[in-house]
Scaffold this motif. Structure first.
Motif, PDB file in Angstrom:
ATOM      1  N   ILE A   1     -11.026 162.882 -29.182  1.00  0.00           N
ATOM      2  CA  ILE A   1     -10.682 161.615 -29.812  1.00  0.00           C
ATOM      3  C   ILE A   1      -9.498 161.823 -30.756  1.00  0.00           C
ATOM      4  O   ILE A   1      -9.312 162.908 -31.317  1.00  0.00           O
ATOM      5  CB  ILE A   1     -11.903 161.047 -30.581  1.00  0.00           C
ATOM      6  CG1 ILE A   1     -11.663 159.612 -31.037  1.00  0.00           C
ATOM      7  CG2 ILE A   1     -12.296 161.952 -31.755  1.00  0.00           C
ATOM      8  CD1 ILE A   1     -12.895 158.941 -31.631  1.00  0.00           C
TER       9      ILE A   1
ATOM     10  N   PHE B   1     -12.885 155.776 -27.105  1.00  0.00           N
ATOM     11  CA  PHE B   1     -13.105 157.163 -26.689  1.00  0.00           C
ATOM     12  C   PHE B   1     -14.234 157.243 -25.665  1.00  0.00           C
ATOM     13  O   PHE B   1     -14.103 157.875 -24.612  1.00  0.00           O
ATOM     14  CB  PHE B   1     -13.424 157.997 -27.928  1.00  0.00           C
ATOM     15  CG  PHE B   1     -13.649 159.463 -27.666  1.00  0.00           C
ATOM     16  CD1 PHE B   1     -12.787 160.194 -26.868  1.00  0.00           C
ATOM     17  CD2 PHE B   1     -14.726 160.113 -28.252  1.00  0.00           C
ATOM     18  CE1 PHE B   1     -12.993 161.553 -26.645  1.00  0.00           C
ATOM     19  CE2 PHE B   1     -14.943 161.462 -28.042  1.00  0.00           C
ATOM     20  CZ  PHE B   1     -14.073 162.182 -27.234  1.00  0.00           C
TER      21      PHE B   1
ATOM     22  N   THR C   1     -15.700 165.253 -26.483  1.00  0.00           N
ATOM     23  CA  THR C   1     -15.725 164.920 -25.064  1.00  0.00           C
ATOM     24  C   THR C   1     -17.070 165.289 -24.448  1.00  0.00           C
ATOM     25  O   THR C   1     -17.662 164.511 -23.686  1.00  0.00           O
ATOM     26  CB  THR C   1     -14.585 165.662 -24.335  1.00  0.00           C
ATOM     27  OG1 THR C   1     -13.348 165.389 -24.991  1.00  0.00           O
ATOM     28  CG2 THR C   1     -14.494 165.248 -22.882  1.00  0.00           C
TER      29      THR C   1
ATOM     30  N   GLU D   1      -8.156 156.326 -32.707  1.00  0.00           N
ATOM     31  CA  GLU D   1      -8.815 155.786 -31.531  1.00  0.00           C
ATOM     32  C   GLU D   1     -10.245 155.432 -31.932  1.00  0.00           C
ATOM     33  O   GLU D   1     -10.918 156.227 -32.590  1.00  0.00           O
ATOM     34  CB  GLU D   1      -8.815 156.855 -30.438  1.00  0.00           C
ATOM     35  CG  GLU D   1      -9.424 156.463 -29.119  1.00  0.00           C
ATOM     36  CD  GLU D   1      -9.351 157.593 -28.089  1.00  0.00           C
ATOM     37  OE1 GLU D   1      -9.489 157.300 -26.892  1.00  0.00           O
ATOM     38  OE2 GLU D   1      -9.156 158.767 -28.491  1.00  0.00           O
TER      39      GLU D   1
END
Length: 208
Positions: free
Chosen positions: A86, A127, A154, A122
């Motif tokens: 992110i 994300f 992630t 973001e």
């Protein structure tokens, strides 16, 4: 009856970055050569095997992918920008010792990141959407055991997708440890439909 096939996916979080303590999202900071070399050696010593490799474009991930490919005959890698961490916006890559003015913003973000986005960052929703779309695309197309070198955030989003967890829940970020140099193992099984399951989370990467 459709043939049943199972694919192993190994999500590897990159090594500890070389910079001062900070939120490193899109900031393209590297990992020390000796750490990358040890990670590569430990990866290749694992009993787990993989025939495909994908990586975040950020050099803390891509540099390791290059090392692995150069040491494993017949292996190449794909860069997938959607696997990036992110973006932390205006505070991305700013050492904490230089961000004292932003401590209230950081504290609120750590307590509840979905509802307290950082300036210029973001959003957690963006994300989640980005990673989830890429994960679904990957699951539908994957044909062989795959290593994905990426980031802690992630990996959390992929776990939330597989386990159908609420990505807005703050404990997904505060209570789930995904350390540097750890592997998370997910299996994708294709039968009459697609099944995914989490086999292990955040296992330290060590040679065998």
């Amino acid at each position: 009856m459709k043939q049943v096939t199972t694919i192993n996916v190994y999500l590897l979080r990159h090594g500890k970055t070389a910079g001062l303590p900070a939120l490193y999202g899109h900031t393209d900071i590297g990992v020390a050569d000796e750490i990358q070399a040890a990670m590569c050696q430990n990866l290749l010593a694992q009993s787990r095997s993989f025939s495909a490799l994908q990586t975040s474009p950020l050099k803390r991930c891509q540099d390791l992918a290059k090392r692995v490919v150069s040491n494993q005959t017949g292996l190449s890698y794909q860069i997938k920008s959607q696997w990036r961490e992110i973006s932390f916006g205006d505070l991305d890559g700013v050492p904490f010792e230089q961000a004292e003015h932003a401590w209230p913003l950081l504290e609120a973000f750590w307590q509840d990141p979905a509802n307290n986005p950082l300036p210029g960052a973001e959003s957690l929703q963006e994300f989640h959407h980005r990673v989830s779309l890429q994960w679904q695309e990957f699951c539908e197309a994957a044909q062989q055991d795959t290593l994905i070198i990426c980031h802690g955030g992630t990996i959390r989003m992929i776990i939330a997708n597989v386990l159908q967890l609420d990505w807005r829940n703050p404990t997904l970020y505060s209570a789930l440890s995904i350390g540097h140099q750890t592997l998370t193992h997910i299996q994708i099984t294709r039968a009459e439909q697609l099944y995914t399951r989490v086999c292990s989370i955040g296992a330290p990467l060590t040679g065998q």
